[in-house]
Design a protein around this motif. Structure first.
Motif, short mmCIF file in Angstrom:
data_model
loop_
_atom_site.label_atom_id
_atom_site.label_comp_id
_atom_site.label_asym_id
_atom_site.label_seq_id
_atom_site.Cartn_x
_atom_site.Cartn_y
_atom_site.Cartn_z
N ARG A 100 -25.91 12.93 50.24
CA ARG A 100 -27.12 13.28 50.04
C ARG A 100 -27.80 14.54 50.71
N LEU A 101 -27.10 14.65 52.01
CA LEU A 101 -27.72 15.52 52.72
C LEU A 101 -27.34 16.91 52.68
N GLU A 102 -26.07 16.88 52.17
CA GLU A 102 -25.16 18.08 51.86
C GLU A 102 -26.00 18.54 50.80
N PHE A 103 -26.30 17.99 49.87
CA PHE A 103 -26.91 18.36 48.40
C PHE A 103 -27.61 18.91 48.85
N LYS A 104 -28.76 17.96 49.74
CA LYS A 104 -30.29 18.67 49.81
C LYS A 104 -29.49 20.02 51.04
N LEU A 105 -28.93 20.54 51.58
CA LEU A 105 -29.15 21.09 51.94
C LEU A 105 -28.29 22.21 51.53
N GLU A 106 -27.64 22.14 50.12
CA GLU A 106 -27.17 23.25 49.34
C GLU A 106 -28.29 23.82 48.73
N SER A 107 -29.40 22.24 48.00
CA SER A 107 -30.42 22.98 47.62
C SER A 107 -31.73 24.39 48.18
N MET A 108 -31.33 23.58 49.69
CA MET A 108 -32.62 24.35 50.55
C MET A 108 -32.08 25.92 50.71
N LEU A 109 -30.92 26.22 50.44
CA LEU A 109 -30.23 27.34 51.42
C LEU A 109 -29.44 28.11 50.31
N ASP A 110 -29.64 27.38 48.88
CA ASP A 110 -28.55 28.53 47.51
C ASP A 110 -29.87 29.48 47.74
N GLY A 111 -29.66 30.79 47.35
CA GLY A 111 -30.05 31.74 47.10
C GLY A 111 -30.36 32.77 49.14
N GLU A 112 -29.73 31.93 49.58
CA GLU A 112 -30.33 32.14 50.97
C GLU A 112 -28.71 32.68 51.41
N LEU A 113 -27.54 31.83 50.91
CA LEU A 113 -26.10 32.14 51.37
C LEU A 113 -25.83 32.71 49.94
N GLY A 114 -24.39 33.09 50.13
CA GLY A 114 -23.58 32.31 49.03
C GLY A 114 -22.68 31.12 49.01
N LEU A 115 -23.08 30.48 48.18
CA LEU A 115 -22.55 29.64 48.50
C LEU A 115 -21.73 28.93 47.40
N GLU A 116 -20.36 27.55 47.76
CA GLU A 116 -19.21 27.82 46.61
C GLU A 116 -20.00 26.42 45.69
N SER A 117 -19.99 26.95 44.51
CA SER A 117 -20.18 26.46 43.96
C SER A 117 -18.89 25.11 43.11
N ASP A 118 -17.78 24.83 43.68
CA ASP A 118 -16.87 24.25 43.15
C ASP A 118 -17.87 23.34 44.75
N GLU A 119 -17.72 21.94 44.40
CA GLU A 119 -17.97 20.68 45.19
C GLU A 119 -16.58 20.46 45.70
N SER A 120 -15.05 20.57 44.70
CA SER A 120 -13.81 19.70 45.01
C SER A 120 -13.87 20.91 46.74
N TYR A 121 -14.15 21.86 46.79
CA TYR A 121 -13.48 23.16 47.94
C TYR A 121 -14.50 22.59 49.14
N TRP A 122 -15.67 21.69 49.38
CA TRP A 122 -16.25 21.42 50.01
C TRP A 122 -15.75 20.19 51.65
N TYR A 123 -14.47 21.62 51.52
CA TYR A 123 -13.36 20.61 52.61
C TYR A 123 -13.85 19.77 54.01
N PRO A 124 -13.50 18.88 54.58
CA PRO A 124 -15.06 18.53 55.73
C PRO A 124 -13.44 18.91 56.92
N MET A 125 -14.18 19.59 57.66
CA MET A 125 -13.57 19.48 59.01
C MET A 125 -13.57 18.46 60.54
N TRP A 126 -12.73 17.79 60.80
CA TRP A 126 -13.43 16.62 61.35
C TRP A 126 -12.55 16.97 62.80
N PRO A 127 -13.26 16.51 63.78
CA PRO A 127 -13.01 16.69 65.05
C PRO A 127 -11.87 16.17 65.52
N ASP A 128 -11.06 16.66 66.60
CA ASP A 128 -10.45 15.26 67.46
C ASP A 128 -10.50 14.11 68.00
N THR A 129 -12.41 14.61 68.68
CA THR A 129 -12.57 13.28 68.92
C THR A 129 -14.22 12.90 68.32
#
Length: 211
Positions: free
Chosen positions: A175-204
């Motif tokens: 929900r927050l990710e979609f909100k961020l997308e909505s708020m920053l659309d037009g300010e950042l060049g955003l990835e439109s294909d959500e299948s490429y919104w891949y997580p980068m989890w930390p080691d810890t």
């Protein structure tokens, strides 16, 4: 294929084959204004750090490029106070990690590092630039208190940004990710294909992707 091999595929060869536009290090400067929007409209401030993730090559020439990146960043450290370090995580990714309380300096330093790799012919080895944000408690965000730290990730293989809002237990606040997308659309060049919104989890748990 293991979990982190899958991440490499998504950020790497698959993304390159499916790229909709060429990556442009100038895209990184969009984060300079995005920092303002993140804090003013969403209550998220910079964590004071950002990072560039790349996949190394076992060659003398590539080692020389990494040495030159260090030289460039060391000069920047003397001029702006932006501290840096290079490290390899437990999954085999290499990181240029930058720390500075000034978001503008972070963006500039990430750009310098990325541009050096690209100019030297190793742009294909860069996977992502990661910019972190955090907020205190539930100050703003309309019920999105399940995530107090979020990231904007720039995929060099896709030439676009996407949001990542990790939660405990390796869950994501979509929900927050979609909100961020909505708020920053037009300010950042955003990835439109959500299948490429891949997580980068930390080691810890509770760490940053680069930790």
């Amino acid at each position: 294929m293991g979990f982190f091999d899958t991440i490499r595929t998504v950020l790497g060869t698959n993304a390159e084959a499916d790229a909709t536009r060429d990556a442009d290090p100038e895209d990184l400067f969009g984060m300079s204004t995005a920092y303002v929007t993140m804090e003013a409209d969403l209550g998220f401030r910079s964590v004071g750090a950002a990072a560039l993730c790349f996949s190394g090559v076992d060659s003398t020439d590539f080692s020389a490029v990494v040495d030159d990146v260090e030289t460039i960043l060391r000069a920047g450290e003397e001029e702006t106070g932006t501290a840096f370090e290079l490290r390899e995580d437990s999954h085999g990714w290499e990181w240029v990690i930058l720390r500075d309380d000034d978001p503008e300096d972070l963006v500039t330093s990430v750009h310098f590092a990325a541009d050096e790799f690209i100019e030297r012919g190793y742009g294909s080895r860069i996977l992502a630039a990661v910019f972190g944000f955090e907020r205190d408690g539930d100050t703003r965000g309309g019920g999105d208190s399940g995530a107090d730290r979020v990231y904007w990730i720039y995929s060099f293989r896709r030439g676009a940004y996407y949001p990542f809002a990790p939660m405990r237990g390796k869950e994501r606040n979509q929900r927050l990710e979609f909100k961020l997308e909505s708020m920053l659309d037009g300010e950042l060049g955003l990835e439109s294909d959500e299948s490429y919104w891949y997580p980068m989890w930390p080691d810890t748990a509770g760490g940053h992707p680069w930790e």
